[in-house]
Design an enzyme around this catalytic site. Structure first.
Site, mmCIF file in Angstrom:
data_model
loop_
_atom_site.group_PDB
_atom_site.id
_atom_site.type_symbol
_atom_site.label_atom_id
_atom_site.label_comp_id
_atom_site.label_asym_id
_atom_site.label_seq_id
_atom_site.Cartn_x
_atom_site.Cartn_y
_atom_site.Cartn_z
ATOM 1 N N ARG A 65 0.656 -1.004 0.189
ATOM 2 C CA ARG A 65 -0.300 -0.285 -0.357
ATOM 3 C C ARG A 65 1.156 1.174 -0.084
ATOM 4 O O ARG A 65 0.445 2.055 0.751
ATOM 5 C CB ARG A 65 -0.889 -0.010 1.287
ATOM 6 C CG ARG A 65 -1.864 -0.797 0.745
ATOM 7 C CD ARG A 65 -3.080 -0.909 2.413
ATOM 8 N NE ARG A 65 -4.102 -2.600 2.280
ATOM 9 C CZ ARG A 65 -4.305 -2.069 3.309
ATOM 10 N NH1 ARG A 65 -4.263 -2.424 4.180
ATOM 11 N NH2 ARG A 65 -5.324 -3.855 3.388
ATOM 12 N N ARG B 2 -2.923 6.894 1.309
ATOM 13 C CA ARG B 2 -3.890 7.582 1.956
ATOM 14 C C ARG B 2 -2.721 8.284 2.707
ATOM 15 O O ARG B 2 -2.720 9.485 3.046
ATOM 16 C CB ARG B 2 -5.082 6.799 2.607
ATOM 17 C CG ARG B 2 -6.573 6.710 1.443
ATOM 18 C CD ARG B 2 -7.135 5.738 2.592
ATOM 19 N NE ARG B 2 -7.035 4.973 2.932
ATOM 20 C CZ ARG B 2 -8.318 4.673 4.235
ATOM 21 N NH1 ARG B 2 -8.738 4.780 4.970
ATOM 22 N NH2 ARG B 2 -7.707 2.985 4.497
ATOM 23 N N ARG C 150 -7.254 11.452 -5.473
ATOM 24 C CA ARG C 150 -8.493 10.769 -4.914
ATOM 25 C C ARG C 150 -9.647 11.660 -4.503
ATOM 26 O O ARG C 150 -11.148 11.088 -4.769
ATOM 27 C CB ARG C 150 -7.633 9.793 -3.577
ATOM 28 C CG ARG C 150 -9.266 9.483 -2.993
ATOM 29 C CD ARG C 150 -9.996 8.336 -3.846
ATOM 30 N NE ARG C 150 -10.597 7.507 -3.094
ATOM 31 C CZ ARG C 150 -11.757 7.692 -3.145
ATOM 32 N NH1 ARG C 150 -12.442 8.909 -3.750
ATOM 33 N NH2 ARG C 150 -12.764 7.240 -2.381
ATOM 34 N N ASP D 147 -6.680 -3.288 -6.883
ATOM 35 C CA ASP D 147 -7.735 -3.690 -5.939
ATOM 36 C C ASP D 147 -7.997 -5.330 -5.948
ATOM 37 O O ASP D 147 -7.825 -5.488 -7.184
ATOM 38 C CB ASP D 147 -8.738 -3.290 -5.523
ATOM 39 C CG ASP D 147 -9.095 -3.666 -4.019
ATOM 40 O OD1 ASP D 147 -9.273 -3.316 -2.615
ATOM 41 O OD2 ASP D 147 -10.497 -4.477 -4.205
ATOM 42 N N TYR E 168 -14.711 -12.531 0.723
ATOM 43 C CA TYR E 168 -15.224 -11.242 0.750
ATOM 44 C C TYR E 168 -17.521 -11.873 -0.396
ATOM 45 O O TYR E 168 -17.687 -11.918 0.429
ATOM 46 C CB TYR E 168 -14.500 -10.439 -0.952
ATOM 47 C CG TYR E 168 -13.331 -9.387 -0.144
ATOM 48 C CD1 TYR E 168 -13.835 -8.372 0.825
ATOM 49 C CD2 TYR E 168 -12.268 -10.082 -0.012
ATOM 50 C CE1 TYR E 168 -12.630 -8.505 1.700
ATOM 51 C CE2 TYR E 168 -10.815 -10.028 1.275
ATOM 52 C CZ TYR E 168 -11.451 -8.436 1.512
ATOM 53 O OH TYR E 168 -10.791 -7.729 2.736
#
Length: 341
Positions: free
Chosen positions: A23, A27, A36, A72, A147
């Site tokens: 990652r 962010r 973003r 992703d 998921y």
């Protein structure tokens, strides 16, 4: 091109220890937040120019030795004919979880070049501009299945394990489709130009070793066998929270085993045997003072000295709250201290 990362993956001696972070494009970076802020997360993943831009950001800012494609793990699951949405504070949500044979039957095994061309175009854009290797990736089948079965994230994975134990045929039918999709997806990334691949098994640590051996490992082995038949690029398998599974993960067929921070890196090297090792500092250790962070990095480099090949990384993804300057300190320390060894 700086190929130190690829050399370490293949077990060759390197002038210093290469480093990249899971990652690393994300962010914690103001530069990422600026991009973003203009688009949704899925739009960012599906816009090659923007995905390439944010992939580049940590390389240009900090000098990492490898870039990892910005995307992703659930992108190919959406392409299987599923409704995927990302919600702030809740993460990914599948509106219609797969819990019966009808749900499995309605899944398709997509052609990745037709259904996910944006991923392949992002790879091609990055290969034309990067001066470090590009890592492609996918989720490992078990993690992806959680998921789809749970409908999103979970704490106890009740529905997943209940299907495994009470409806094993249904579970294996689902896993077969996910595995076929993932194998095709990773092969397409290789054709587009990915120079290494990582499979993320983020939730596999919830399994007992005997269940991992039956319900997860064979599907990882299948994908790696497919890849071996068409490429010789380095393959990395990261089983998060999987230290109890290491004797089994060594049989997956990967070149490199990634480890989380729960296992000392020296012990990880010993258990990995004839594999290169990637990891494994606690992501929150980046909040240490510079002196303590550098001391921890120095200790890890010494412990990993006997590895067949060593790539410095976090034990999981970097946290959004991480100060960017701490990332710079860590990358610089890995380069400087390992070059002195």
């Amino acid at each position: 091109m700086n190929d130190t990362f690829l050399q370490a993956c293949r077990g060759s001696r390197t002038a210093y220890t290469p480093v990249w972070f899971m990652r690393q494009a994300g962010r914690y970076l103001p530069e990422y937040q600026k991009v973003r802020g203009k688009v949704s997360f899925l739009e960012l993943c599906k816009t090659p120019e923007l995905a390439a831009e944010v992939t580049h950001q940590p390389i240009d800012l900090f000098g990492f030795d490898a870039a990892i494609l910005f995307s992703d793990i659930l992108i190919p699951m959406e392409a299987m004919n599923l409704d995927l949405a990302f919600h702030e504070g809740k993460g990914p949500i599948f509106a219609n979880p797969i819990r019966d044979q009808r749900g499995v039957d309605e899944l398709i095994v997509p052609d990745p070049d037709e259904t996910m061309p944006f991923v392949m175009e992002t790879i091609r854009l990055l290969r034309s501009s990067l001066q470090v290797p590009l890592i492609g990736f996918a989720g490992a089948p078990f993690t992806l299945a959680t998921y789809l079965i749970e409908g999103g994230s979970s704490k106890v994975f009740l529905n997943t394990k209940r299907m495994m134990f009470q409806a094993p045929e249904l579970y294996h039918n689902l896993m077969a489709k996910i595995t076929a999709c993932t194998s095709k997806y990773l092969q397409a990334q290789v054709r587009a130009g990915a120079q290494a691949l990582q499979m993320f098994d983020s939730w596999v640590g919830i399994l007992a070793p005997e269940d991992y051996k039956e319900f997860a490992l064979p599907y990882v082995q299948s994908i790696i066998a497919d890849l071996r038949a068409m490429t010789d690029i380095p393959l990395i398998y990261f089983a998060n929270n999987g230290s109890t599974l290491t004797d089994l993960t060594t049989t997956a067929g990967a070149d490199v085993l990634g480890f989380d921070w729960r296992l000392p890196i020296g012990e990880a090297v010993r258990r990995a045997g004839n594999h290169a090792v990637q990891g494994n500092i606690d992501p929150i250790a980046l909040f240490l003072s510079q002196a303590k962070l550098e001391a921890r990095i120095q200790s890890m480099l010494e412990e990993a000295r006997d590895a067949k090949g060593y790539i410095f990384n976090l034990g999981h993804g970097i946290l959004p709250q991480t100060p960017p300057e701490q990332v710079r300190i860590a990358v610089d320390a890995v380069h400087r201290l390992s070059a002195q060894a």
